[in-house]
Design an enzyme around this catalytic site. Structure first.
Site, short mmCIF file in Angstrom:
data_model
loop_
_atom_site.label_atom_id
_atom_site.label_comp_id
_atom_site.label_asym_id
_atom_site.label_seq_id
_atom_site.Cartn_x
_atom_site.Cartn_y
_atom_site.Cartn_z
N THR A 141 0.74 -1.51 0.05
CA THR A 141 0.03 0.51 0.49
C THR A 141 1.12 1.45 -0.15
OG1 THR A 141 -1.41 0.71 1.42
CG2 THR A 141 0.03 -0.23 2.64
N ASP A 142 -0.22 2.46 -0.59
CA ASP A 142 0.84 4.15 -0.16
C ASP A 142 1.03 4.22 0.66
OD1 ASP A 142 -2.00 4.36 -0.17
OD2 ASP A 142 -1.86 6.17 -1.39
N GLU A 143 0.36 3.48 2.20
CA GLU A 143 0.07 4.35 3.59
C GLU A 143 1.95 3.95 4.07
OE1 GLU A 143 -3.49 2.98 5.50
OE2 GLU A 143 -3.97 3.76 4.12
N TYR A 189 -1.65 -0.74 11.10
CA TYR A 189 -2.06 -1.26 10.09
C TYR A 189 -0.91 -1.10 8.43
CZ TYR A 189 -3.07 -1.96 4.97
OH TYR A 189 -2.67 -2.14 3.60
N LYS A 243 1.99 -3.39 7.09
CA LYS A 243 2.30 -3.42 6.19
C LYS A 243 4.23 -3.45 6.03
CE LYS A 243 -0.31 -4.43 2.69
NZ LYS A 243 -0.67 -5.87 2.24
N TYR A 295 -14.29 12.01 9.32
CA TYR A 295 -12.96 12.56 10.45
C TYR A 295 -12.86 13.82 10.66
CZ TYR A 295 -12.87 7.85 11.15
OH TYR A 295 -13.71 5.71 11.64
P1 NAD Z 1 -10.11 -7.61 1.84
O1 NAD Z 1 -10.13 -6.61 3.59
O2 NAD Z 1 -11.61 -6.81 1.94
O3 NAD Z 1 -9.42 -8.87 2.40
C1 NAD Z 1 -8.70 -8.98 2.95
C2 NAD Z 1 -8.77 -10.72 2.97
O4 NAD Z 1 -7.76 -11.21 3.06
C3 NAD Z 1 -10.13 -11.18 3.15
O5 NAD Z 1 -11.29 -12.05 2.06
C4 NAD Z 1 -10.02 -12.11 4.24
O6 NAD Z 1 -10.47 -12.94 4.47
C5 NAD Z 1 -8.08 -12.70 4.43
N1 NAD Z 1 -7.69 -12.90 5.10
C6 NAD Z 1 -7.22 -11.99 6.22
N2 NAD Z 1 -6.11 -12.92 7.02
C7 NAD Z 1 -6.74 -13.74 6.52
C8 NAD Z 1 -5.41 -14.99 6.92
N3 NAD Z 1 -4.47 -15.08 8.04
N4 NAD Z 1 -5.18 -16.30 6.31
C9 NAD Z 1 -6.07 -16.07 5.29
N5 NAD Z 1 -6.92 -15.37 4.37
C10 NAD Z 1 -6.61 -13.95 5.36
O7 NAD Z 1 -8.53 -6.42 2.02
P2 NAD Z 1 -8.33 -5.77 0.51
O8 NAD Z 1 -8.68 -3.96 0.33
O9 NAD Z 1 -8.55 -6.28 -0.14
O10 NAD Z 1 -6.62 -5.72 -0.23
C11 NAD Z 1 -6.14 -6.95 -0.15
C12 NAD Z 1 -4.27 -6.53 0.16
O11 NAD Z 1 -4.18 -5.46 -0.85
C13 NAD Z 1 -4.28 -6.10 1.53
O12 NAD Z 1 -3.02 -6.80 1.32
C14 NAD Z 1 -4.32 -4.64 1.88
O13 NAD Z 1 -3.38 -4.59 1.93
C15 NAD Z 1 -3.73 -4.19 -0.11
N6 NAD Z 1 -4.32 -2.49 -0.20
C16 NAD Z 1 -5.39 -2.26 -0.14
C17 NAD Z 1 -5.98 -1.64 -0.94
C18 NAD Z 1 -7.72 -0.45 -0.59
O14 NAD Z 1 -7.90 0.25 -0.86
N7 NAD Z 1 -8.14 -1.50 -0.04
C19 NAD Z 1 -4.86 -0.48 -1.45
C20 NAD Z 1 -3.82 -0.54 -1.67
C21 NAD Z 1 -3.18 -2.26 -0.63
O1 DAU Z 2 -4.02 3.87 0.23
C1 DAU Z 2 -4.15 3.05 0.32
C2 DAU Z 2 -5.43 2.22 1.94
O2 DAU Z 2 -6.57 2.65 1.63
C3 DAU Z 2 -5.30 0.30 2.34
O3 DAU Z 2 -4.09 0.21 1.97
C4 DAU Z 2 -6.06 0.56 3.10
O4 DAU Z 2 -5.78 -1.18 3.27
C5 DAU Z 2 -7.88 1.33 2.63
O5 DAU Z 2 -8.39 1.04 3.68
C6 DAU Z 2 -7.02 2.61 2.49
O6 DAU Z 2 -6.93 2.92 3.81
P1 DAU Z 2 -7.59 4.70 4.10
O7 DAU Z 2 -7.59 4.61 5.93
O8 DAU Z 2 -7.04 5.24 3.20
O9 DAU Z 2 -9.09 4.31 4.24
P2 DAU Z 2 -10.22 4.47 4.13
O10 DAU Z 2 -11.72 3.72 3.37
O11 DAU Z 2 -10.70 4.06 5.68
O12 DAU Z 2 -10.81 5.76 4.91
C7 DAU Z 2 -10.36 6.97 3.72
C8 DAU Z 2 -11.18 8.64 3.92
O13 DAU Z 2 -11.98 9.27 4.43
C9 DAU Z 2 -9.51 8.70 4.55
O14 DAU Z 2 -8.89 9.73 5.47
C10 DAU Z 2 -10.28 8.61 6.50
C11 DAU Z 2 -11.63 8.70 5.70
N1 DAU Z 2 -13.04 8.60 6.61
C12 DAU Z 2 -13.08 7.17 6.49
C13 DAU Z 2 -13.91 6.48 7.41
C14 DAU Z 2 -14.28 5.46 6.98
C15 DAU Z 2 -13.94 9.40 7.30
O15 DAU Z 2 -13.95 10.57 7.47
N2 DAU Z 2 -15.09 8.48 7.93
C16 DAU Z 2 -15.08 7.39 8.03
O16 DAU Z 2 -15.97 7.04 8.67
#
Ligand code: NAD
Ligand code: DAU
Length: 363
Positions: free
Chosen positions: A141-143, A167, A171, A224
């Site tokens: 992730t970019d985070e 988190y 990562k 937030y």
């Molecule tokens: P998600 O939370 O929707 O899905 C995660 C999946 O992993 C789920 O199906 C869960 O059951 C499985 N899982 C969790 N723990 C496990 C374990 N111990 N063993 C096997 N399976 C397990 O996540 P996502 O949003 O689809 O993200 C997928 C990947 O991409 C993550 O590694 C996340 O860090 C990365 N990522 C997500 C985003 C985003 O915006 N969603 C952005 C950048 C990177």
């Molecule tokens: O940048 C990549 C990441 O993006 C991934 O690695 C993470 O898995 C994914 O969850 C996401 O993280 P964020 O914290 O950026 O996403 P989230 O949707 O939780 O929040 C997006 C923005 O919105 C953040 O600035 C917090 C704000 N927010 C979020 C929620 C859930 C609110 O203001 N209110 C809310 O209820």
């Protein structure tokens, strides 16, 4: 011939996709399984609260798809799976992925994101050291790079690691392990860092589906702080297309940043979503649900990515325009309210109360 050799004979590639029942993993499998009928895909997922097998109904009967319910935290189960399937590629997406949950309970994040990745790396190393090639694609992730200010700068492949939340720290820890396996053991591994994904099948704890779900339920939309934080958004199908390119043409040992270039303040995005959902439903006034609440602890201000490397080396660029992708996403949730309702069961409402109840009451 043992069963592993038979599988090797039958399929051009055998690919493990961890976390395939989650948001990005399910969209990725829906993209790859029909596209590559000569590859076998094994979805390894322990089905946490964030998983939804009904996301995969489109491929569950496909001859080149298998599902293994196991935790990547359990080395012996994972080892048995690697003995059963002669993996050529691991596409590693399984993770605990929600920043807010990591603030209230970091331990699952350490267990899955660090120890789980370590277990996978060890099994990949064993294959690598016995001369059986394996490619390890680590979806990060970019985070991990921390937070940017208002100076127009971007994260690049060489930005220093400065994670803010449990988190992103876990990562980052898993990225460091991958880097060390590349350098120490010569593992064919690649790390990708993408920005915030959105699209169908995302659990409604994340901002965009949470806003849509709360509008549908006429519930407050929690923002937030002052809502001025900036996130950079990428349509999940564009992320899946990028991972497909990295899988086939990515350079061994490389890092790729995958950014959509859609940078927007949270409040502007939420207001846009309110207008778009209202228009689709033929209602008005959803913006009145917006409620400012106490800020997220350690809240990163801004993320932005320089994705020129993947664009120039692999020819990737986003195919979807932001508003069009938002529109597809809203439409998907409106048409799949059963899917949405299946997520917001007892566990979800318990989490929702812990995370928001006091903050909403005090707002
Ligand atoms: P998600 O939370 O929707 O899905 C995660 C999946 O992993 C789920 O199906 C869960 O059951 C499985 N899982 C969790 N723990 C496990 C374990 N111990 N063993 C096997 N399976 C397990 O996540 P996502 O949003 O689809 O993200 C997928 C990947 O991409 C993550 O590694 C996340 O860090 C990365 N990522 C997500 C985003 C985003 O915006 N969603 C952005 C950048 C990177
Ligand atoms: O940048 C990549 C990441 O993006 C991934 O690695 C993470 O898995 C994914 O969850 C996401 O993280 P964020 O914290 O950026 O996403 P989230 O949707 O939780 O929040 C997006 C923005 O919105 C953040 O600035 C917090 C704000 N927010 C979020 C929620 C859930 C609110 O203001 N209110 C809310 O209820």
């Amino acid at each position: 011939m043992n069963s592993g050799e038979m599988l090797k004979d039958k399929w051009t590639k055998v690919i493990a996709v961890t976390g395939g029942a989650g948001f990005i993993g399910s969209n990725l499998l829906l993209h790859l399984v029909p596209k590559y009928p000569d590859y076998l895909f094994v979805n390894i997922d322990c089905l946490t609260y964030a998983a939804n097998l009904s996301s995969l109904t489109g491929i569950e009967g496909a001859p080149n798809y298998r599902f293994k319910r196991l935790s990547i935290g359990d080395y012996l189960d994972l080892e048995r799976c690697f003995e059963e399937f002669p993996f050529d590629v691991v596409l590693h997406l399984a993770a605990e992925s929600h920043v807010d949950r990591s603030i209230y309970g970091p331990s699952d994040f350490v267990e899955t994101n660090i120890n789980g990745t370590f277990n996978l790396l060890e099994l990949a190393r064993h294959r690598h050291e016995t001369g059986r090639g394996i490619r390890f694609i680590h979806v990060s992730t970019d985070e991990v790079y921390g937070s940017l200010g208002d100076d127009g700068s971007f994260f690049s492949e060489s930005s220093p690691y400065r994670p803010s939340s449990p988190y992103s720290a876990t990562k980052a820890g898993s990225d460091h392990l991958v880097h060390s396996y590349i350098k120490t053991y010569g593992l064919d591994a690649i790390i990708t860092h993408s920005c915030n994904n959105f699209g169908p099948r995302q659990f409604p704890e994340k901002l965009i589906p949470l806003v849509i779900n709360n509008i549908l339920n006429r519930r407050e939309i929690p923002v937030y702080g002052n809502g001025q934080n900036i996130r950079s958004w990428l349509y999940v199908f564009d992320h899946c297309r990028a991972l497909d390119m990295v899988l086939h043409n990515g350079q061994k040992g490389a890092t790729y940043l995958i950014g959509g270039g859609n940078d927007i303040r949270n409040l502007d995005l939420i207001q846009r979503l309110c207008r778009m959902v209202d228009e689709k439903l033929g209602i008005s006034g959803s913006e009145r649900l917006i409620t400012f609440i106490e800020d997220r602890l350690g809240h990163d201000y801004r993320y932005a990515l320089d994705s020129s490397r993947i664009r120039s080396e692999l020819g990737w660029k986003p195919a979807y325009e932001f508003d069009q992708a938002l529109e597809f996403t809203i439409q998907w949730y409106l048409e799949h309210q059963d899917w949405l309702n299946s997520c917001i069961s007892g566990e979800y409402m318990k989490y929702y109360d812990v995370n928001y109840k006091r903050k909403l009451a005090e707002s």
